[in-house]
Design a protein around this motif. Sequence first.
Motif, PDB file in Angstrom:
ATOM      1  N   PHE A 258       0.857  -1.182   0.000  1.00 28.96           N
ATOM      2  CA  PHE A 258       0.000   0.000   0.000  1.00 28.96           C
ATOM      3  C   PHE A 258       0.895   1.234   0.000  1.00 28.96           C
ATOM      4  O   PHE A 258       1.541   1.568   1.000  1.00 28.96           O
ATOM      5  N   ILE A 259       0.953   1.916  -1.156  1.00 29.86           N
ATOM      6  CA  ILE A 259       1.761   3.122  -1.321  1.00 29.86           C
ATOM      7  C   ILE A 259       0.843   4.236  -1.818  1.00 29.86           C
ATOM      8  O   ILE A 259       0.157   4.089  -2.829  1.00 29.86           O
ATOM      9  N   LYS A 260       0.835   5.333  -1.100  1.00 31.94           N
ATOM     10  CA  LYS A 260      -0.093   6.425  -1.392  1.00 31.94           C
ATOM     11  C   LYS A 260       0.022   6.914  -2.836  1.00 31.94           C
ATOM     12  O   LYS A 260      -0.984   7.135  -3.516  1.00 31.94           O
ATOM     13  N   ASN A 261       1.240   7.081  -3.332  1.00 29.92           N
ATOM     14  CA  ASN A 261       1.424   7.573  -4.699  1.00 29.92           C
ATOM     15  C   ASN A 261       0.841   6.620  -5.736  1.00 29.92           C
ATOM     16  O   ASN A 261       0.393   7.048  -6.805  1.00 29.92           O
ATOM     17  N   GLU A 262       0.848   5.321  -5.433  1.00 29.78           N
ATOM     18  CA  GLU A 262       0.252   4.353  -6.353  1.00 29.78           C
ATOM     19  C   GLU A 262      -1.266   4.477  -6.364  1.00 29.78           C
ATOM     20  O   GLU A 262      -1.901   4.277  -7.401  1.00 29.78           O
ATOM     21  N   VAL A 263      -1.859   4.802  -5.219  1.00 29.48           N
ATOM     22  CA  VAL A 263      -3.310   5.015  -5.155  1.00 29.48           C
ATOM     23  C   VAL A 263      -3.716   6.170  -6.061  1.00 29.48           C
ATOM     24  O   VAL A 263      -4.736   6.124  -6.755  1.00 29.48           O
ATOM     25  N   LEU A 264      -2.889   7.237  -6.085  1.00 25.44           N
ATOM     26  CA  LEU A 264      -3.240   8.462  -6.807  1.00 25.44           C
ATOM     27  C   LEU A 264      -2.696   8.502  -8.236  1.00 25.44           C
ATOM     28  O   LEU A 264      -2.973   9.460  -8.969  1.00 25.44           O
ATOM     29  N   ASN A 265      -1.957   7.493  -8.644  1.00 26.42           N
ATOM     30  CA  ASN A 265      -1.251   7.509  -9.932  1.00 26.42           C
ATOM     31  C   ASN A 265      -2.186   7.807 -11.110  1.00 26.42           C
ATOM     32  O   ASN A 265      -3.206   7.139 -11.304  1.00 26.42           O
ATOM     33  N   ASN A 266      -1.830   8.858 -11.885  1.00 25.05           N
ATOM     34  CA  ASN A 266      -2.548   9.257 -13.114  1.00 25.05           C
ATOM     35  C   ASN A 266      -3.978   9.734 -12.875  1.00 25.05           C
ATOM     36  O   ASN A 266      -4.748   9.873 -13.828  1.00 25.05           O
ATOM     37  N   LEU A 267      -4.373   9.974 -11.630  1.00 25.21           N
ATOM     38  CA  LEU A 267      -5.697  10.522 -11.341  1.00 25.21           C
ATOM     39  C   LEU A 267      -5.622  12.046 -11.320  1.00 25.21           C
ATOM     40  O   LEU A 267      -4.666  12.624 -10.792  1.00 25.21           O
ATOM     41  N   ILE A 268      -6.609  12.687 -11.895  1.00 26.66           N
ATOM     42  CA  ILE A 268      -6.688  14.151 -11.847  1.00 26.66           C
ATOM     43  C   ILE A 268      -7.366  14.534 -10.538  1.00 26.66           C
ATOM     44  O   ILE A 268      -8.521  14.166 -10.289  1.00 26.66           O
ATOM     45  N   THR A 269      -6.661  15.263  -9.678  1.00 27.53           N
ATOM     46  CA  THR A 269      -7.186  15.597  -8.357  1.00 27.53           C
ATOM     47  C   THR A 269      -6.898  17.053  -8.022  1.00 27.53           C
ATOM     48  O   THR A 269      -6.016  17.692  -8.607  1.00 27.53           O
ATOM     49  N   THR A 270      -7.638  17.561  -7.057  1.00 28.53           N
ATOM     50  CA  THR A 270      -7.280  18.789  -6.357  1.00 28.53           C
ATOM     51  C   THR A 270      -7.456  18.501  -4.882  1.00 28.53           C
ATOM     52  O   THR A 270      -8.329  17.717  -4.502  1.00 28.53           O
ATOM     53  N   VAL A 271      -6.632  19.099  -4.049  1.00 31.13           N
ATOM     54  CA  VAL A 271      -6.554  18.677  -2.654  1.00 31.13           C
ATOM     55  C   VAL A 271      -6.869  19.824  -1.702  1.00 31.13           C
ATOM     56  O   VAL A 271      -6.514  20.975  -1.951  1.00 31.13           O
ATOM     57  N   ILE A 272      -7.566  19.492  -0.623  1.00 31.76           N
ATOM     58  CA  ILE A 272      -7.776  20.400   0.504  1.00 31.76           C
ATOM     59  C   ILE A 272      -7.123  19.764   1.715  1.00 31.76           C
ATOM     60  O   ILE A 272      -7.374  18.594   2.020  1.00 31.76           O
ATOM     61  N   VAL A 273      -6.301  20.505   2.423  1.00 33.06           N
ATOM     62  CA  VAL A 273      -5.631  19.974   3.602  1.00 33.06           C
ATOM     63  C   VAL A 273      -6.217  20.626   4.837  1.00 33.06           C
ATOM     64  O   VAL A 273      -6.085  21.827   5.046  1.00 33.06           O
ATOM     65  N   GLU A 274      -6.885  19.819   5.660  1.00 29.64           N
ATOM     66  CA  GLU A 274      -7.389  20.280   6.957  1.00 29.64           C
ATOM     67  C   GLU A 274      -6.774  19.369   8.009  1.00 29.64           C
ATOM     68  O   GLU A 274      -5.580  19.419   8.262  1.00 29.64           O
ATOM     69  N   ASP A 275      -7.601  18.506   8.663  1.00 27.43           N
ATOM     70  CA  ASP A 275      -7.016  17.524   9.582  1.00 27.43           C
ATOM     71  C   ASP A 275      -6.163  16.521   8.812  1.00 27.43           C
ATOM     72  O   ASP A 275      -5.126  16.078   9.270  1.00 27.43           O
ATOM     73  N   GLN A 276      -6.633  16.129   7.638  1.00 31.82           N
ATOM     74  CA  GLN A 276      -5.868  15.275   6.742  1.00 31.82           C
ATOM     75  C   GLN A 276      -6.249  15.640   5.319  1.00 31.82           C
ATOM     76  O   GLN A 276      -7.328  16.194   5.079  1.00 31.82           O
ATOM     77  N   PRO A 277      -5.392  15.365   4.351  1.00 26.50           N
ATOM     78  CA  PRO A 277      -5.695  15.759   2.967  1.00 26.50           C
ATOM     79  C   PRO A 277      -6.964  15.089   2.437  1.00 26.50           C
ATOM     80  O   PRO A 277      -7.193  13.897   2.648  1.00 26.50           O
ATOM     81  N   THR A 278      -7.787  15.869   1.757  1.00 26.99           N
ATOM     82  CA  THR A 278      -8.937  15.346   1.030  1.00 26.99           C
ATOM     83  C   THR A 278      -8.727  15.634  -0.450  1.00 26.99           C
ATOM     84  O   THR A 278      -8.577  16.790  -0.851  1.00 26.99           O
ATOM     85  N   TYR A 279      -8.691  14.573  -1.232  1.00 27.94           N
ATOM     86  CA  TYR A 279      -8.463  14.693  -2.678  1.00 27.94           C
ATOM     87  C   TYR A 279      -9.809  14.634  -3.396  1.00 27.94           C
ATOM     88  O   TYR A 279     -10.572  13.693  -3.215  1.00 27.94           O
ATOM     89  N   PHE A 280     -10.082  15.647  -4.214  1.00 27.39           N
ATOM     90  CA  PHE A 280     -11.311  15.672  -5.000  1.00 27.39           C
ATOM     91  C   PHE A 280     -11.056  15.072  -6.379  1.00 27.39           C
ATOM     92  O   PHE A 280     -10.067  15.400  -7.044  1.00 27.39           O
ATOM     93  N   LEU A 281     -11.957  14.181  -6.784  1.00 24.33           N
ATOM     94  CA  LEU A 281     -11.943  13.588  -8.123  1.00 24.33           C
ATOM     95  C   LEU A 281     -13.227  13.994  -8.837  1.00 24.33           C
ATOM     96  O   LEU A 281     -14.227  14.317  -8.193  1.00 24.33           O
TER      97      LEU A 281
END
Length: 385
Positions: A258-281
């Motif tokens: 389980f590697i975070k960068n592999e989860v997000l690979n090639n996905l178009i996202t924008t991120v909000i960082v509060e308590d923890q990052p939330t990635y919008f798809l």
Amino acid sequence: MKDVVKLMTVIEIYKLSLATKRSKAIVKSMKLKTDGFAVSLCQRLTHINILSIEMNNKSTTQAFYDRTDEDILRSQAKVKETKHIVSDPINECLEMAKGLITLFVSKSRKFSLHINYKEPEELKQILSEILTQPYTEILFFGDYMGRHGGYNTDSVIDGGVLNYLMNNVKLDTNLSIQAKLPEDFNHENAFKFRKICYWNCSWVTLETLKSFRNFGSISLYDVNLDSKTINKFLTHWVNSDKDMMEDIKLRIIPGNRFIKNEVLNNLITTVIVEDQPTYFLKARKTENRKRILGKLTIWENTSSVGINLETVEASEEYRVQLEILELKEKEKDLEDQLKGLEDSKEKIQNESSNKEEALKELMRRKDALQLELVEVRRKLLALKA
């Protein structure tokens, strides 16, 4: 009489309703409210917990014991509950639950059952009694492991009992099975309930996840997947032309890659960082989809790893995120088109006829795309500022 009833405890009201048909009718006409009832049918601890209410709140837990359970009675001596010594705790508990649910308007009516202290046919009989009630939630637990040990989620639920559940529980129910489902488990209703939580989900595959259509809230624990497979699932969600589910939680089997960068690979996202990052798809095919935005969180800690994906409709609350994602999609499309032109240029240069005119047309298209790409990137910078 109604003023007197308002001063009574829940159980006093219940007892009053048993006195005469008239008293029961009066109580029902008052439409008294409670947040709900939690009915637990355990091996030796059978009780009803009455949740917060708008009236006298004394003696909210009603516990039913067999006379032989003296050790349990002693261990529970300091617990704030009303003890009922009866010969059949389960039937007595269900009978009171039925009466309380009939009398009070309630939001939640939860029944929990522990799977391995009864034979399968007995469990199905108990379930048949529960399913005559206006329940909102059904929970199945594994073996009871003692006062401080919780419940063993490796206990395997009987296949016949599981099929009985799948065939008879209402689809608008919250269903939780904190026990091990058979490795070959498969049922058409498995993910159709309003909210589901399954443990020990080694039987869940990527194809299982891809098959989701218009489901509710789904939590799957200990799925035998890895970060690359999760990425494939998220990519499928982005490209699907149908809504798949309202939200999903996936907890990965400990030890799986389980590697975070592999989860997000090639996905178009924008991120909000509060308590923890939330990635919008964003879903790319929106014609037949209502929930076109995904809010993705990824967690990694010492005990577990996994993702939460909540899907939402586009609204003013998410206007900026939606605009950014649309612009990023456009940016990626323009970059791909420019790369395609470079590939075309090589082919043209290898041809002998009309080479000059073809190259001029290609450059005109390239210039136009580059200008459009500059404008898209300018808008992105303005939104992120």
